[in-house]
Structures are given as structure tokens and as C-alpha cells.
Design an enzyme around this catalytic site. Structure first.
Site, PDB file in Angstrom:
ATOM      1  N   LYS A   1      -0.066  -4.490  -5.653  1.00 19.98           N
ATOM      2  CA  LYS A   1       0.932  -3.384  -5.092  1.00 19.98           C
ATOM      3  C   LYS A   1       2.035  -3.975  -4.271  1.00 19.98           C
ATOM      4  CE  LYS A   1       0.952   1.310  -2.989  1.00 19.98           C
ATOM      5  NZ  LYS A   1       0.183   2.200  -2.349  1.00 19.98           N
TER       6      LYS A   1
ATOM      7  N   SER B   1       0.584   7.045  -4.356  1.00 22.51           N
ATOM      8  CA  SER B   1       1.483   6.042  -4.512  1.00 22.51           C
ATOM      9  C   SER B   1       1.433   4.672  -5.276  1.00 22.51           C
ATOM     10  CB  SER B   1       2.060   5.739  -3.128  1.00 22.51           C
ATOM     11  OG  SER B   1       1.094   4.911  -2.501  1.00 22.51           O
TER      12      SER B   1
ATOM     13  N   SER C   1      -3.744   7.811  -2.207  1.00 17.88           N
ATOM     14  CA  SER C   1      -2.760   6.617  -3.142  1.00 17.88           C
ATOM     15  C   SER C   1      -3.587   5.830  -4.075  1.00 17.88           C
ATOM     16  CB  SER C   1      -1.900   5.979  -2.208  1.00 17.88           C
ATOM     17  OG  SER C   1      -0.830   6.646  -1.733  1.00 17.88           O
TER      18      SER C   1
END
Lengths: 482, 493
Positions: free
Chosen positions: B77, B157, B181
Site C-alpha cells: 500500500k 482505504s 481500511s
């Protein structure tokens, strides 16, 4: 006699509190491993943490915590075993994270006391409200380029102790004495070098005025004053400014001001309305700071002797007056010098020589005790020659001067210059006879009752002996002959 | 080929030299080349770096020196700082930022031999539930409704991470979870994701959103894969004061424990009004599965659950407003030239931050302001303590909790976009565990009427991920979830 400002409407009393920012002596910064030493090329002592890079996290430096605890102990203050770091949020170019990590709600050190001694000898207790740890910011430089500002982050993240006093001071003198005393204590503890010129100690001064017996009136804060003298001057001009405002029928606004020593005035920096909203909240990157009482006790056991205790001991052990002791303990180096000098010698003579001719000599040379051309042991050699009557006091002053110039020992100078005291009574008698023979008129006057002339004869004999005559023997010989 | 492997099976294939890391890495790079133009899961792909790491891994495997992740192509990420590789947090303000340091989590993975394919898309600064708030464009969910090819969100997210793993562009991926997330995108993309206990993984080098909530965790296509990856990511780190000095347990072994004799709590407050019947049914099914495997199901109460979301949307923006102050155009990242410092701040931050980030900075600044602090931030902290107490008390009675992960399956891009509060409601089941700091996993358990995956959430005690893995594995086994997304690499690709 207390300090007052005489206004048109009567006398005004001053109320003063100080917030002192003292840079912690430590190898590394408060939350990063970067070096915390003074100087260095701009931005040479900056870690990614100090520069506020993404994902960088603070980790508390245990030595800075120990220094804060030592300082708290030195200020006779409560040590809080649990304290906490908060973020003080504001934007400035030299504040890389956009917040300063500080201790707002729960400082590491609570209430304490600093005793100050005034010129009159009066001792006053000044309350310490709290001491907390916080990060310093970097330095903005606006004079390096016509259109841009430069930032040096070497100082960013260095540990500071903010030491907040109670509004207990009532005169510029008291504020000066407090600041000097605080500096002495910090230097003894080795927790701050107290160097105000380099900015490692700075003061924010809170000043208000009031009529006797009143509650506190509105105060102004004078930011970042960087010498004891300026603190005292700033208080005086600010207090006078406030008296004028009150007496004109207006009121003082609470605001932050700057002291301009060149113009001897304070100027408004920002008013309460423009004050920052710092949005303090607990720093979620740091756990509460929890310390053990046993560790505090350990630090307490290893504290050096502090100035008040040392002063008391000097008075009792060496029999010197309180004034002498106070001056001697002001700097650790002077106190250490004195103790080496006084050990095994007459303590009073030692302090007289040190505070008198020796300090005068240093002053003349523009040197401090740390850079003195002679050591305490060397000065002790001079005192020994006086004590065993090798030289007299008058000659000793001359010898000391030569010692300070050359760094040589007293014995060597006395030997080389032949300054040894004359104790040979035959030589003294001969000198006395010669003086009496050369001054028949003075002798007649003396014999007719003008006894003051005794001193004249002593002076003439000493002069004839180039100052080396033993004063007691010279006196005795003259008395006998007369 | 890439979807035929799990992290575990690829590891075995590498160790038995049935495949090389270079082959495996090339296959994944091919998947990325084929799929990412449609899915946009990656912000940065690093093929050269990946192949170099693969070759090094092959050399190590040849010497018989295999670490837990040696040669396994995974993706990161884009909030984990990676040395020498652009790290953006999906924000324009960090677009030009190349970190000179490596986050602890990715360092741990490199230590264990992982191959990094690139950096994955997310909501800007991890603020969002759909990965539509990225400055570099939305990520598309590889799943589609049976009856429509409308583009769906992957959740957020960590939407890029979930989409990449679900579609076969990476064997596994890292994510971060602040309010859901990891768990919510795992649910939306039909894969497994776990947010470990706060303090289990170091936050050092992770671009911060809300420091007291942010926690890194893995995505995988199986519970075992997440156990392998978390085992590498986790561990005490002296560079993060909130990381906890505890040994990392053997999560893979824990996943095999089974649930016999465990007490599983069903928090009644999670029966949200208007919960779709199919989610309600799936939840009941999940409880049945666990009962059948020997667990005891217990009704419990977490009375302060209803305040979770409101509290979260005070605490997280408050911390974010302070954490994001450092992006000021002075030292790194975007700078919009201006005539004075105030303009530099205003213009840089206006140009650099997207709408949702600006909204949260404003909310956070507001709740910390003088005069509002007590009513918002302080009160939220008090409620947070009560939420934590709810969990502490309930975990004296049960070993784990089972809830749905999210109140719906993946929604279409553009839905909820007009109403931030509706968007925030996606986190309603995930936020309480974040506030309490307890571990939570989402396991794919079934499909909704449109054929979209739905996840169930397992919550456990602080630092008892082991039980969470055991329960997750039991659900996985019973569910036999074999669904595959529509957008994926085909056979032999």
C-alpha cells in the site's frame, strides 16, 4: 524597603513571573538520535524525525528525562512519576511537524522553591509552578537572501526545560537574582549550560503593576529576553509603561511584547485576539511518561552539592562571612577553586585573597576562573609564603601580580626578585638608626608629643628596606629606639 | 497462472524449485500489465526492482537459504515508505516524494525475502471507504454484479491492495486499517484481511493518518496467507513508542487450532436497523458453522457501539489535522511558490490536498479548537474509553466475537459520493474494534444476490490474533468460498 514606582496617583507595586527556557545538556535531541550540540553547519544535525518526514515517529531520550528530574530535585520540587506529552499545534516554517511536542496538562515536575538573596542580605522564597520538557524549534534566517528565507533545523527537536515561576517577584532586582540563582543551580546540576548569549537559556517575563493590597491586574508577557540585565531593564520600562496607561485612565491589554534594548522600550508583538489557538491534545505517538520512584531516588542520591548547601558549609567549615560564601558559590568553578585554596589554610585569608586581588587580577586580564593563568594550588603557594612569614602582605600583592602575568609560582618569583622578608634584627636596627639620624626634626616633633609620626618612621624604614622588612619586627625596633 | 497460487503454495513451489521467483514475478508483472489498466490498483509498478529481488531470491533459494517470504511477489500500500521508491499516500502533496528510508514493516518483509511488485492505490492519506479519493484516480473492484458491468468500488482505504490480491496481480499485499481500511475492502473484494492489535506492527515509516488508530496488516486470498504475511510484518520496534514488546506468535499454527470449546459472542448492538436480510442470514450461517465445529455461541452486549462512528469521526480527524500539518511545502513534496509564508501554506495545501482530506483537516481542527475541545475531543476520548471497556468486559465472557464486516456489498463508483456521512456508515461495524485497538479479521463467507462477496468479521482480545486466526480459518473451511472476480487473469495467463 520594597521596590515601588511612584506614579501621579501614588505608589505602584510590581508583580513579576518568569518562564525560563533552558536547553537541556544532552548528547542527542529529545525525540531523535540527532546530535544536540551547539554550532555545526546549518542543517548538519537533523534527522528525518526532526525534519518532520512522513511516517517518522518520536522516541523519548531517557537522558533528557533524567536531566529534567535532576533539575526538579535541584529546585526542591515534586517529581511527577506519570507525565504526558501533548502537541502544541501551529504553523511556522522552522517548526517542521507543524506542532511542538510539549507537556501541557501533565508536566514532569510540579511545585518547587528557589531561594534568592538580595543585596541587602534578605532571603526570599520564589515559588516554581512547574517544569516541563518540550522540543525547541529550528531557526529562520531572513537576512541571507533578498527574496527568500533560510531555515536551519539544527536546533529543531533539541530538548528544552520550561521552568515557570509563580508571580512572586516584586522588583527587577529580585527577577535578576532569581534568574542568576536558577542559572547557578542548573550549572551545578549540569542540566543546562546557562549560556544566555548562545540562547541556551532565555526568559519570557510576565509583568503587571498594582496598588498595594490589590488583586493582580492584567499582565503582559515580554518574550525571549536573553540576558539578566535586559530582563531587569525590560521589567522596569514595561512597568513604567503600564503605570502610565493605568494613570491615564486606560487599561493595559493582555498581550505579548518584545523588548528592544537599543530603544529601551517594549513593543507589542501580538494581542490576545491574534493569539494562536494551539489546539493542545495528547501526542498519540507517545505513551504516557512513567518513571519509577526508585530511579528518582537514585538520581537524587547522585546529585552534586548545590549552592545553598555549599554556602552554608563554607560559612561553617571555613569561617567566612555569608557575603563571601555567596559570591564564591555562584559558580561551581569558583567554589571548587576556593575549596582547593582553603584546604589546610586559613579560610578567611583564602577568601580575602581570592575575592580581592586574585579576582581583580583576572578582571584586568579579561579572564575567567576557568582560564585563570594560575591554579588554586599555585595561589595557595603564595598564601603559604605569607603564613610562614617568608613575605609580607604588601610584597605578596606584588608577587601575585607577577604570578598572574607569568603563571610562575610565588616561591620562584620571590626567589628571583629577592623579595624575601628581612627578619634579621641587626639589619632592621641599622635601617631604623639611619632613618632616625636622617630626620632629626621629625624625631624632635615626635618626642614633643606628635605620636602620629610613628607611621612616618615605619614608612621610611620600609622604604629604605625596599618593602621587605618584617612589619612586626620593624614596628618593634622603632618603638624600642624611640 | 497467478490465481492458481496462494502465498503458501507459491512458497512451497519455490522451495521445491518447481518454479523460480523470476517466473513467478514475471507472471505477476504480466497480470499487472494486463489488468491494471482496467483496475488501477497500482500507483507505481517497480518491475526492474522486482526482478532484481526475484533473482536475488532465486540465488538464495539455490543456496538453501529461504526466509519466510523468499521470492514471493507481493505489493505494498502506498503509505508504507519504501527507500528509493516514490511514496505518495495517493496525494498530490506527496507526488514527488521519494523516501530515503524504509518503513519497519516493509523492512521486515525484505528481511524475510519478499519481492515487491510496486505501490498500491488507496484513498488519499487513507481517508475513505471506496478508494475513490485517490489523487491518481479510483481503483475498480475486480468483482462485478452478475446482471451489470457497472464499475464497483473495491472498498477503502486499502482498495488497491484488495483489488490487486483478489485479481491475481499480487499474491498478497500490505494494508493499513484506521477504522476498517483493511477489513471492509477485504469483504468487498472477497479476500481475507486482518487488522492486528494496535501495537502489533510498527508504524515507523507509515504515512500517518490517525496515530492512535493506524495499524498495518496483511491481505491474502486465504487465512493462512495472511497468517504467513502478518508473521513477517509484526514485531516490536524501538522506533515506534506505541509498538508493543511482545514476541510474535506462530499465526499459521494458530489458524489450525480449530474452534472447539471456544465461546463466540454475538453482539446484539450490531443488528443495525435496515441491515440487508442476506447479510443477517450470512451472519446466522457463520454462527452455525462455528457451532457445528464445536464452538459455543453466546449473546453479548457492547452497549456503546452506537457511539463508535461518531467518536471515530472526532478522534481520527483531530489526529489527522495535526499529523498532516507537516505537509507545508517547506521541506519536501509539493510546493506552490508564493510571496510569503502564509500564501505558501495556503496555496500548497489547497493544491495538494483533495476534498475529503481538506474536510477531515477542517473537522479535526474544529474539534480541537478552544471552546469546542471539551465538547468534542475530550468527550470522544471518554466515550472511547467506554468502548474499550465494553470489549474488555465482553472478552471476560467470550473468546471472540462474530459480526458482519460491512453493512453492504461493494457499491458502484459514484454511489454515496454526494453524502460523506453515508460513506462514513460503511465503517459502522469495523470502527469499534479500531477504537478499542483489538484485532479484527474479515473472511469471505458468501455472495449476495448480485453475486458479490460478503465478509464476516472476527474480533478478538488484545494480542490474541491467534484465536482470531483459528476462528477465521474455521469460517473459511466451512464457507468453502471459491468465488472468483470477473476481472482476473484467465487460465494460463
Amino acid at each position: 524597603m520594597s521596590y515601588i514606582i511612584e506614579g501621579r496617583t501614588g505608589p505602584w507595586e510590581l508583580v513579576i513571573g518568569l518562564e525560563v527556557h533552558a536547553q537541556v545538556v544532552s548528547n542527542a535531541k529529545l525525540f531523535s538520535g540527532a546530535s544536540a550540540t551547539y554550532g555545526g553547519e546549518p542543517n548538519a544535525q537533523v534527522s528525518f524525525i526532526d525534519a518532520g518526514f512522513p511516517g517518522m515517529l518520536p522516541v523519548i531520550n531517557g537522558e533528557c528525562v533524567a536531566q529534567a528530574v535532576r533539575t526538579g530535585l535541584g529546585l526542591n520540587a515534586e517529581i511527577n512519576l506519570v507525565s504526558r506529552f501533548d502537541r502544541k499545534n501551529y504553523f511556522y516554517a522552522d517548526l517542521p511537524q507543524g506542532y511542538q511536542i510539549s507537556q501541557f496538562a501533565h508536566p514532569i515536575v510540579g511545585k518547587g522553591i528557589v531561594d534568592i538573596e538580595l543585596e541587602s542580605g534578605e532571603v526570599r522564597h520564589i515559588g516554581v509552578t512547574r517544569l516541563h520538557l518540550e522540543q525547541d524549534a529550528g531557526k529562520s534566517m531572513h537576512d541571507q537572501h533578498p527574496a527568500e528565507s533560510f531555515i536551519d533545523l539544527n536546533r529543531a527537536g533539541v530538548a528544552l526545560m520550561e521552568i515557570v515561576s509563580e508571580p512572586d517577584m516584586r522588583s527587577p532586582e529580585e527577577a535578576g537574582a532569581y534568574l542568576r540563582k536558577l542559572r547557578t543551580i542548573l550549572r551545578y546540576l549540569g542540566t543546562c549550560d546557562g549560556n544566555m548569549e548562545e540562547g541556551s537559556m532565555r526568559a519570557d517575563v510576565n509583568v503587571s503593576v498594582r496598588k498595594a493590597g490589590e488583586e493582580f491586574r492584567t499582565r503582559c508577557e515580554i518574550k525571549n529576553v536573553n540576558s539578566v540585565r535586559f530582563v531587569m531593564q525590560a521589567i522596569e520600562v514595561e512597568a513604567r509603561r503600564q503605570v502610565e496607561i493605568w494613570e491615564s485612565g486606560a487599561s493595559v491589554d493582555q498581550e505579548t511584547r518584545l523588548y528592544d534594548p537599543a530603544r529601551s522600550e517594549t513593543r507589542s508583538m501580538r494581542s490576545k485576539e491574534d493569539a494562536h489557538d494551539y489546539r493542545y491534545f495528547p501526542d498519540p505517538d507517545l505513551l504516557p511518561l512513567v518513571i519509577e520512584q526508585a530511579w528518582v531516588d537514585q538520581l537524587a542520591a547522585m546529585l552534586p552539592e548545590l549552592p545553598d548547601a555549599k554556602k552554608a558549609r563554607f560559612i561553617s567549615d571555613y569561617g567566612i562571612p555569608a557575603y563571601d560564601a555567596r559570591v564564591l558559590v555562584m559558580e561551581q568553578a569558583s567554589a571548587d577553586f576556593y575549596e582547593t585554596l582553603a584546604k589546610g589554610r586559613d579560610g578567611k585569608a583564602a577568601s580575602n585573597w581570592m575575592l580581592g586581588d586574585f579576582f581583580a587580577g583576572l578582571n584586568r586580564l579579561g579572564k575567567g576562573i576557568e582560564t585563570s593563568p594560575i591554579s588554586a594550588a599555585t595561589l595557595g603557594g603564595l598564601l603559604d609564603l605569607i603564613a610562614d612569614a617568608t613575605i609580607n602582605g604588601k610584597i605578596a600583592k606584588e608577587v601575585l601580580e607577577a604570578m598572574m602575568e607569568t603563571g610562575e609560582s610565588a616561591a620562584a618569583i620571590v626567589e628571583a626578585k629577592g623579595l624575601k622578608q628581612v627578619t634579621d634584627t641587626g639589619a632592621i636596627d641599622a635601617a631604623v638608626d639611619a632613618v632616625l639620624a636622617a630626620n632629626p626634626d621629625k624625631l624632635a616633633e615626635y618626642k614633643s608629643g606628635k605620636e602620629k609620626l610613628f607611621g612616618f618612621f615605619v614608612g621610611q624604614v620600609m622604604k629604605a628596606m625596599a618593602g621587605k622588612g618584617n612589619p612586626a619586627l620593624v614596628n618593634e625596633a622603632i618603638k624600642r629606639k624611640l | 497462472m497467478t490465481l492458481e497460487f496462494t502465498l503458501a503454495s507459491a512458497r512451497d513451489a519455490l522451495r521445491s524449485r518447481r518454479i523460480s521467483s523470476r517466473e513467478l514475478t514475471q507472471a505477476h508483472l504480466a497480470s499487472i500489465a494486463a489488468l491494471d489498466p482496467k483496475l488501477h490498483a497500482f500507483i507505481t509498478v517497480t518491475p526492474d526492482l522486482a526482478l532484481a529481488q526475484a533473482d536475488a531470491a532465486d540465488a538464495a533459494l539455490g543456496r538453501g537459504e529461504a526466509g519466510p517470504l523468499t521470492g514471493l511477489p507481493v505489493a505494498i500500500k502506498d503509505v508504507f515508505c519504501t527507500k528509493g521508491v516514490k511514496t505518495t499516500a495517493a496525494s498530490k502533496i506527496l507526488e514527488p516524494f521519494v523516501p530515503p528510508y524504509e518503513s519497519t514493516v516493509t523492512s521486515n518483509m525484505l528481511r524475510d525475502g519478499a519481492v515487491f511488485l510496486g505501490k498500491l492505490n488507496l484513498d488519499e492519506f487513507a481517508m475513505g471507504s471506496a478508494t475513490t479519493n485517490s489523487a491518481f484516480g479510483a481503483t475498480i473492484n475486480p468483482w462485478q454484479r452478475q446482471d451489470s458491468d457497472v464499475a464497483l468500488v473495491p472498498g477503502g482505504s486499502s482498495g488497491g491492495s484488495a483489488a490487486a490480491v483478489a485479481s491475481g496481480m499480487a499474491l498478497a499485499a500490505t494494508g493499513t486499517d484506521t477504522g476498517g481500511s483493511i477489513r471492509q475492502p477485504a469483504s468487498y473484494c472477497g479476500i481475507v484481511g486482518i487488522k492486528p492489535t494496535y501495537g502489533r506492527c510498527s508504524r515507523y515509516g507509515i504515512v500517518a493518518f490517525a496515530s492512535s488508530l493506524d495499524q498495518a496488516g496483511p491481505f491474502g486470498r486465504t487465512v493462512e496467507d495472511t497468517a504467513i504475511l502478518l508473521g513477517s510484518m509484526a514485531g516490536h520496534d524501538p522506533k515506534d513508542s506505541t509498538s508493543v514488546p511482545r514476541a510474535v506468535p506462530d499465526f499459521v499454527a494458530a489458524a489450525k487450532r480449530g474452534v472447539k470449546g471456544l465461546k463466540i459472542g454475538v453482539p446484539r448492538e450490531y443488528r443495525a436497523e435496515g441491515m440487508p436480510a442476506e447479510i443477517e442470514a450470512l451472519w446466522a450461517q457463520g454462527l452455525d458453522w462455528l457451532r457445528q465445529q464445536g464452538a459455543e455461541i453466546v449473546d453479548v452486549s457492547l452497549p456503546h457501539t452506537k457511539y463508535g462512528l461518531a467518536t471515530y469521526y472526532i478522534v481520527a480527524p483531530a489526529e489527522a489535522s495535526s499529523n498532516l500539518a507537516r505537509y507545508d511545502g517547506v521541506r519536501y513534496g509539493l510546493r506552490v511558490p508564493a510571496n510569503d509564508l502564509k500564501d505558501l501554506y495556503e496555496e500548497t495545501r489547497a493544491a495538494g490536498f483533495g476534498k475529503e482530506v481538506r474536510r477531515r483537516i477542517l473537522m479535526g481542527t474544529y474539534v480541537l479548537s478552544a471552546g469546542y475541545y471539551d465538547a468534542y475531543y475530550l468527550k470522544a476520548q471518554k466515550v472511547r474509553a467506554l468502548i474499550l471497556k465494553d470489549f474488555t468486559e465482553v472478552f471476560t465472557k467470550v473468546d471472540a466475537l462474530l459480526t458482519p464486516t460491512a453493512p453492504s456489498a461493494a457499491f458502484a463508483i459514484g454511489e454515496n459520493a454526494d453524502d460523506p456521512v453515508k460513506m462514513y456508515l460503511n465503517d459502522i461495524f469495523t470502527v469499534p474494534a479500531s477504537m478499542a485497538g483489538v484485532p479484527g479479521m474479515s473472511v469471505p463467507a458468501g455472495l449476495d444476490a448480485h453475486g458479490l462477496p460478503l465478509g464476516l468479521q472476527v474480533l478478538g482480545r488484545h494480542f490474541d490474533e491467534e484465536t482470531v486466526f483459528a476462528v477465521g480459518a474455521a469460517l473459511e473451511k466451512a464457507a468453502g468460498f471459491t468465488g472468483l472476480p470477473q476481472i482476473r487473469m484467465g487460465e494460463g495467463a
